[in-house]
Scaffold this active site. Structure first.
Site, PDB file in Angstrom:
ATOM      1  N   TYR A   1       3.992   6.716  10.066  1.00  0.00           N
ATOM      2  CA  TYR A   1       3.225   5.704   9.700  1.00  0.00           C
ATOM      3  C   TYR A   1       3.813   4.381   8.966  1.00  0.00           C
ATOM      4  CZ  TYR A   1      -0.835   2.877   8.410  1.00  0.00           C
ATOM      5  OH  TYR A   1      -1.943   2.165   8.131  1.00  0.00           O
TER       6      TYR A   1
ATOM      7  N   PRO B   1      -4.941   0.487  18.842  1.00  0.00           N
ATOM      8  CA  PRO B   1      -4.508   0.094  17.388  1.00  0.00           C
ATOM      9  C   PRO B   1      -3.880   1.115  16.321  1.00  0.00           C
ATOM     10  CG  PRO B   1      -6.104  -0.747  18.174  1.00  0.00           C
ATOM     11  CD  PRO B   1      -5.410  -0.178  19.740  1.00  0.00           C
TER      12      PRO B   1
ATOM     13  N   TYR C   1      -9.483   5.597   7.089  1.00  0.00           N
ATOM     14  CA  TYR C   1      -9.188   5.557   8.618  1.00  0.00           C
ATOM     15  C   TYR C   1     -10.687   6.730   8.276  1.00  0.00           C
ATOM     16  CZ  TYR C   1      -5.368   3.177  10.034  1.00  0.00           C
ATOM     17  OH  TYR C   1      -3.980   1.885   9.995  1.00  0.00           O
TER      18      TYR C   1
ATOM     19  N   LYS D   1       0.514  -0.147  15.120  1.00  0.00           N
ATOM     20  CA  LYS D   1       1.820  -0.121  15.160  1.00  0.00           C
ATOM     21  C   LYS D   1       2.950  -0.993  15.995  1.00  0.00           C
ATOM     22  CE  LYS D   1       4.024   3.905  13.490  1.00  0.00           C
ATOM     23  NZ  LYS D   1       4.611   2.314  11.645  1.00  0.00           N
TER      24      LYS D   1
ATOM     25  N   HIS E   1       0.710  -0.917   0.216  1.00  0.00           N
ATOM     26  CA  HIS E   1       0.320  -0.160  -0.359  1.00  0.00           C
ATOM     27  C   HIS E   1       1.027   1.021   0.239  1.00  0.00           C
ATOM     28  CE1 HIS E   1      -3.826  -1.774   1.327  1.00  0.00           C
ATOM     29  NE2 HIS E   1      -3.189  -2.477   0.305  1.00  0.00           N
TER      30      HIS E   1
HETATM   31  C1  PHB Z   1      -5.742  -4.347  11.091  1.00  0.00           C
HETATM   32  O1  PHB Z   1      -5.920  -4.584   9.758  1.00  0.00           O
HETATM   33  O2  PHB Z   1      -6.314  -5.178  11.779  1.00  0.00           O
HETATM   34  C2  PHB Z   1      -5.194  -2.485  11.162  1.00  0.00           C
HETATM   35  C3  PHB Z   1      -5.150  -2.037  10.701  1.00  0.00           C
HETATM   36  C4  PHB Z   1      -4.836  -0.573  10.960  1.00  0.00           C
HETATM   37  C5  PHB Z   1      -4.783  -0.434  12.154  1.00  0.00           C
HETATM   38  C6  PHB Z   1      -5.010  -1.335  13.078  1.00  0.00           C
HETATM   39  C7  PHB Z   1      -5.826  -2.130  12.240  1.00  0.00           C
HETATM   40  O3  PHB Z   1      -4.369   0.879  12.112  1.00  0.00           O
END
Ligand code: PHB
Ligand code: APR
Length: 394
Positions: free
Chosen positions: A389, A297, A205, A301, A72
């Site tokens: 990130y 989450p 997000y 990280k 990505h």
């Molecule tokens: C996930 O795919 O579980 C996931 C992806 C990004 C995040 C947290 C969890 O920031």
């Protein structure tokens, strides 16, 4: 039994450490309380930083990761139904790989067992013995545990406590010598895994007045979604239909239009917490991963920090066996914690930016709006987000 390094826990931290040490010719035994099937089916996060992928490359076990992982180059932030792209690659020259922690764990276990390196699954009552004070002295510690109804004894030079937040390693260290720092957030994430195509090629997000939402994926046919919910809400409060409706609402019309729904393969609620215990060392015991620190989450990280700890610890232990020096071992905690604290800061910041914390008219809510507005209008601000990130350098 004897090993140079006894590793407690076969999560990403312990497994990676074991393979990195093997590369340096150091013998390890991993002692894990759960079964192999249990460890290999735990559903966790799924975004790998380039540094984490680099460790898999170095170990020569990245073929499946490269074949099945999704590269990505950016992600989206949805605010008031509108998508704003964070172009990770344009801003940093780097990208991330979406590949589930479940797969990471399977690859590491397969490589280890194929090479004949032991993982003692289903070990109960693991206890750390003979740690004689905070400094790295000459006394050797050992582990005791029960397996197949027999009590076992594992002698070693060092112990790596990679047994997660609820393990035995951290509580073995006298509390007075292990200050901790913690924030428990007043909300949780409700996650759903479903065998449906993702609603968007990139992660979304969302910051919405009803609360945060995240559209993620495990593959082109498997989606992972989360929404912010109250810390005391129950899975029964969230039948699938209610959850899909709320995801469509929070992620906005574009994501909703592309969203395929389906039955949940897995559904769970997890609290959000920031936590650090320091130092990450007591005598010949070294902590790595969730055993020493937790991040919320947001920003993914947790696994990547487990990987960087494993890297730093493997380097320190390898140097010790090469030249007998204890300096690198004594510096492990400071070295690892510098990166840990920066990831703590980033995860806390991203959590605060995107979650519903206050009433929409509060000063703090207006600050979130202003910060998002600033982010979308400033390449400098987006670069700060992007470089964190994709992962800070080791
Ligand atoms: C996930 O795919 O579980 C996931 C992806 C990004 C995040 C947290 C969890 O920031
Ligand atoms: N004895 C032996 N093993 C134990 C014990 C114990 N007393 N307690 C816990 N374990 C094992 C767990 O069963 C688990 O397999 O230690 C392992 C710890 O693994 P993780 O919890 O995955 O922690 P870590 O390897 O540090 O990886 C951190 O995992 O929790 C996620 O989001 C987190 O992505 C992050 C990553």
């Amino acid at each position: 039994m004897r090993a140079q390094v006894a590793i407690i826990g076969a999560g990403p931290a312990g497994l990676l450490l074991g393979e990195l040490l093997a590369l340096a010719g150091i013998e390890t035994v991993i002692v894990e309380q759960k079964s192999r099937a249990y460890v290999e089916s735990r559903v966790r996060a799924g975004v790998l930083e380039q540094g984490t992928v680099g460790l898999f490359d170095k170990l020569g076990i990245s073929a499946r990761l490269h074949a099945q992982g999704l590269v990505h180059n950016g992600f989206q932030i949805a605010v008031r139904g509108q998508l704003h792209r964070i172009d990770l690659h344009a801003l940093t020259g780097k990208s991330v790989v979406v590949y589930g922690q479940t797969e990471v764990t399977r690859d590491l276990i397969a490589a280890r067992l194929a090479a004949g390196r032991p993982i003692l699954f289903e070990a109960a009552d693991v206890a750390i013995r003979n740690l004689d004070g905070p400094d790295i002295g000459n006394t050797r510690p050992h582990l005791t545990f029960m397996r197949d109804g027999q009590s076992q004894h594992l002698d070693c030079d060092f112990i790596a406590g990679c047994d997660g937040f609820h393990g035995v390693s951290r509580p073995t260290i006298p509390a007075a010598l292990l200050p901790t720092c913690e924030r428990v957030y007043p909300f949780a994430w409700l996650g759903i895994l479903a065998e449906v195509a993702p609603c968007s090629p990139e992660l979304i997000y969302a910051r919405h007045r009803n609360g945060f939402a995240l559209a993620s994926m495990r593959s082109n046919t498997r989606s992972r979604y989360y929404i912010q919910c109250g810390p005391d809400e129950k899975l029964d409060d969230w039948p699938d239909e209610r959850l899909w409706d709320e995801l469509r609402r929070r992620l906005g019309p574009e994501a909703a239009a592309g969203m395929t729904t389906g039955p949940a393969i897995e559904k769970s609620i997890a609290p959000l917490r920031s936590f650090v215990a320091e130092p990450m060392q007591y005598g010949r015991l070294f902590l790595a991963g969730d055993a020493a620190h937790i991040v919320p989450p947001t920003g993914a990280k947790g696994l990547n920090l487990a990987a960087s700890d494993a890297y730093y610890l493997s380097e320190a232990i390898a140097r010790h066996y090469r030249d007998g020096s204890r300096d690198a071992l004594a510096q492990y905690s400071d070295t690892a914690l510098r990166r840990v604290w920066k990831a703590e800061r980033f995860s806390w910041w991203m959590t605060g930016l995107l979650h519903k914390l206050y009433d929409e008219q509060s000063f703090e809510a207006r600050m979130q709006t202003a910060e998002l507005d600033y982010l979308f209008g400033s390449r400098a601000a987006r670069t700060v987000l992007a470089e964190n990130y994709v992962g800070l350098p080791y």
